[in-house]
Design a protein around this motif. Structure first.
Motif, PDB file in Angstrom:
ATOM      1  N   GLY A   1       0.644  -1.059  -0.061  1.00  0.00           N
ATOM      2  CA  GLY A   1      -0.006  -0.012   0.150  1.00  0.00           C
ATOM      3  C   GLY A   1       0.836   1.309  -0.071  1.00  0.00           C
ATOM      4  N   LYS A   2       1.682   1.143   0.921  1.00  0.00           N
ATOM      5  CA  LYS A   2       2.604   2.397   0.824  1.00  0.00           C
ATOM      6  C   LYS A   2       3.670   2.624  -0.490  1.00  0.00           C
ATOM      7  N   CYS A   3       4.080   1.614  -1.004  1.00  0.00           N
ATOM      8  CA  CYS A   3       4.765   1.570  -2.399  1.00  0.00           C
ATOM      9  C   CYS A   3       3.702   2.375  -3.436  1.00  0.00           C
ATOM     10  N   PHE A   4       2.369   1.742  -3.319  1.00  0.00           N
ATOM     11  CA  PHE A   4       1.415   2.268  -4.231  1.00  0.00           C
ATOM     12  C   PHE A   4       1.147   3.684  -4.135  1.00  0.00           C
ATOM     13  N   LEU A   5       0.963   3.925  -3.027  1.00  0.00           N
ATOM     14  CA  LEU A   5       0.643   5.707  -2.753  1.00  0.00           C
ATOM     15  C   LEU A   5       1.796   6.339  -3.395  1.00  0.00           C
ATOM     16  N   THR A   6       3.014   6.070  -3.113  1.00  0.00           N
ATOM     17  CA  THR A   6       4.007   6.483  -3.701  1.00  0.00           C
ATOM     18  C   THR A   6       4.119   6.817  -5.225  1.00  0.00           C
ATOM     19  N   GLN A   7       3.868   5.586  -5.651  1.00  0.00           N
ATOM     20  CA  GLN A   7       3.657   5.489  -7.261  1.00  0.00           C
ATOM     21  C   GLN A   7       2.465   6.408  -7.575  1.00  0.00           C
ATOM     22  N   LEU A   8       1.301   6.412  -6.986  1.00  0.00           N
ATOM     23  CA  LEU A   8       0.357   7.255  -7.457  1.00  0.00           C
ATOM     24  C   LEU A   8       0.452   8.661  -7.319  1.00  0.00           C
ATOM     25  N   HIS A   9       1.192   9.143  -6.535  1.00  0.00           N
ATOM     26  CA  HIS A   9       1.607  10.626  -6.353  1.00  0.00           C
ATOM     27  C   HIS A   9       2.308  10.754  -7.707  1.00  0.00           C
ATOM     28  N   PHE A  10       3.274  10.163  -8.061  1.00  0.00           N
ATOM     29  CA  PHE A  10       4.169  10.292  -9.381  1.00  0.00           C
ATOM     30  C   PHE A  10       3.217  10.138 -10.494  1.00  0.00           C
ATOM     31  N   LEU A  11       2.008   9.279 -10.424  1.00  0.00           N
ATOM     32  CA  LEU A  11       1.247   9.129 -11.830  1.00  0.00           C
ATOM     33  C   LEU A  11       0.278  10.251 -11.677  1.00  0.00           C
ATOM     34  N   ALA A  12      -0.204  10.712 -10.527  1.00  0.00           N
ATOM     35  CA  ALA A  12      -1.093  11.781 -10.387  1.00  0.00           C
ATOM     36  C   ALA A  12      -0.376  13.048 -11.062  1.00  0.00           C
ATOM     37  N   SER A  13       0.642  13.473 -10.704  1.00  0.00           N
ATOM     38  CA  SER A  13       1.567  14.634 -11.085  1.00  0.00           C
ATOM     39  C   SER A  13       1.733  14.561 -12.563  1.00  0.00           C
ATOM     40  N   LYS A  14       1.682  13.224 -13.266  1.00  0.00           N
ATOM     41  CA  LYS A  14       2.013  13.216 -14.633  1.00  0.00           C
ATOM     42  C   LYS A  14       0.543  13.197 -15.098  1.00  0.00           C
ATOM     43  N   LEU A  15      -0.118  12.765 -14.855  1.00  0.00           N
ATOM     44  CA  LEU A  15      -1.452  12.744 -15.602  1.00  0.00           C
ATOM     45  C   LEU A  15      -2.100  14.271 -15.787  1.00  0.00           C
ATOM     46  N   CYS A  16      -2.187  15.025 -14.700  1.00  0.00           N
ATOM     47  CA  CYS A  16      -2.776  16.354 -14.583  1.00  0.00           C
ATOM     48  C   CYS A  16      -1.646  17.412 -15.510  1.00  0.00           C
ATOM     49  N   GLN A  17      -0.635  16.905 -15.974  1.00  0.00           N
ATOM     50  CA  GLN A  17       0.173  17.862 -17.054  1.00  0.00           C
ATOM     51  C   GLN A  17      -0.068  17.294 -18.476  1.00  0.00           C
ATOM     52  N   SER A  18      -1.058  16.345 -18.682  1.00  0.00           N
ATOM     53  CA  SER A  18      -1.141  16.046 -19.974  1.00  0.00           C
ATOM     54  C   SER A  18      -1.804  17.038 -20.920  1.00  0.00           C
ATOM     55  N   PRO A  19      -1.121  17.819 -22.053  1.00  0.00           N
ATOM     56  CA  PRO A  19      -1.655  18.528 -22.957  1.00  0.00           C
ATOM     57  C   PRO A  19      -2.911  18.378 -23.561  1.00  0.00           C
ATOM     58  N   SER A  20      -3.154  16.946 -23.770  1.00  0.00           N
ATOM     59  CA  SER A  20      -4.386  16.576 -24.637  1.00  0.00           C
ATOM     60  C   SER A  20      -5.628  16.299 -23.919  1.00  0.00           C
ATOM     61  N   ALA A  21      -5.301  15.652 -22.668  1.00  0.00           N
ATOM     62  CA  ALA A  21      -6.515  15.191 -21.844  1.00  0.00           C
ATOM     63  C   ALA A  21      -6.089  15.129 -20.387  1.00  0.00           C
TER      64      ALA A  21
END
Length: 373
Positions: free
Chosen positions: A18-38
């Motif tokens: 769970g802890k490892c996932f939440l760290t990976q989620l933080h990385f994924l979230a910061s990437k997805l919100c910067q997507s120029p297309s969607a």
């Protein structure tokens, strides 16, 4: 241009994986919100352990989940309440279950019917009764369910982050005929037998290798939970079902336990570990017998699809066999199919560990996000 989308995230289990996932989620979230297309905005609206939880009535996102959870005195929501809470969350909702809890697994059909998607490494959901398996996939949009159900993915329930389930699904969906699945499905058992009988010879007493595996954190706190073979049986149940066999449960086929009969009644893991050396002779005999034939002993699981047979236990392999040559706690899974002929399709690599298991869960989350509109 597509409008930005919000997806609400709920995470049960914030320990190792769970802890490892939440760290990976933080990385994924910061990437997805910067997507120029969607752009997609992931909002962490609920995190719980078995003892406590964090969530807000107004569905605010938790940016410092770690410190907030430590400070929390709020108990986790009961599953029916959690499902009510998530149904009203903004946007689509994904529940990530990082536990191995049977009660949560039993509630999957209810969450899915309400349109809540699930990603999880929880083997119990997919390896307990065949009825639960059917109920989950009848409710899921990517099962035989109706279009308004949630999606369910469970790559990490077999082989941690290795693409075992997605590969098998693709073989089946593209019309290949899966004949046999065979391999070492437990990082613990892999480590144990690679050190007990290395291909180059030698290796320690069985009880000493179990102790080493336990000290290194490769086994469950009570090593009997690994040595009884049930963990491997659960994974085989999942793969056999994906290959089309109606396996009733992990105890409905032969599973060899490495717990000596005389030690089945031990009251604790400590007592079991103390007495295990009394039975080293039996394992030594197996090792010597294999050695005489130029082979090594390994703990494997296999599914013979045409015969409908599943089994888990010790087998002997030539030293040149890929299963014999495994290192450390790696897993290896071989798919024998019509298309691949005599040379199986082999998947090999780390089959245990928080980071790689969480990677499988995060990969599944990415699959769900692509499907949610």
């Amino acid at each position: 241009m597509p409008a930005p989308r919000q997806v609400s995230m709920a995470v049960i289990g914030a320990g190792g994986v769970g802890k490892c996932f939440l760290t990976q989620l933080h990385f994924l979230a910061s990437k997805l919100c910067q997507s120029p297309s969607a752009p997609i905005y992931l909002s962490l609206i609920y995190v719980s352990t078995s003892k406590k939880a964090i969530y807000h009535a107004d569905y605010r996102s938790h940016s410092n989940w770690d410190s907030e959870l430590q400070a929390s005195t709020t108990p986790p929501l009961a599953l029916p309440q959690l499902s009510d809470y998530l149904v009203k969350a903004p946007g689509k909702t994904v529940l990530v279950d990082n536990t191995s809890n049977q009660e949560i697994a039993n509630a999957y059909p209810d969450f899915l019917k309400k349109g809540i998607s699930i990603v999880t490494p929880n083997k119990k959901a997919f390896s307990s009764t065949y009825q639960l398996w059917q109920d989950i996939f009848h409710a899921a949009a990517n099962g035989s369910g109706h279009g308004n159900g949630g999606y369910v993915f469970h790559e990490s329930s077999v082989g941690a982050g290795l693409p075992v389930i997605s590969t098998l699904k693709e073989l089946v969906e593209t019309g290949d005929e899966v004949l046999k699945i065979e391999g070492v499905f437990s990082g613990t058992m892999s480590f144990l037998f690679n050190s007990f009988q290395p291909v180059a010879g030698g290796g320690g007493k069985f009880s000493a290798e179990v102790k080493t595996a336990k000290d290194k954190g490769f086994t469950e706190p009570d090593p009997r939970d690994d040595l009884n073979g049930l963990d491997v049986a659960r994974k085989l149940t999942i793969l056999a079902r994906l290959a089309g066999l109606k396996v009733e449960s992990p105890t409905s086929f032969p599973v060899q336990s490495l717990i000596p009969k005389e030690l089945e009644s031990c009251s604790s893991g400590e007592e079991f570990m103390e007495r295990l050396p009394e039975f080293d002779g039996q394992m030594d005999e197996l090792k010597q017998e294999a050695e005489k034939g130029g082979k090594v002993v390994r703990f494997v699981g296999s599914v013979d699809v045409p015969k409908g047979e599943v089994k888990v236990g010790l087998e002997k392999f030539d030293k040149s066999h890929p299963i014999a040559a495994l290192k450390g706690s790696d897993n290896i899974i071989a798919f024998y199919t019509k298309r691949y002929g005599d040379n199986p399709l082999i998947i090999q690599g780390a089959g245990a560990g928080g980071e790689v298991t969480a990677m499988g869960v995060t990969g599944d989350l990415v699959k769900v996000l692509r499907l949610l509109h």
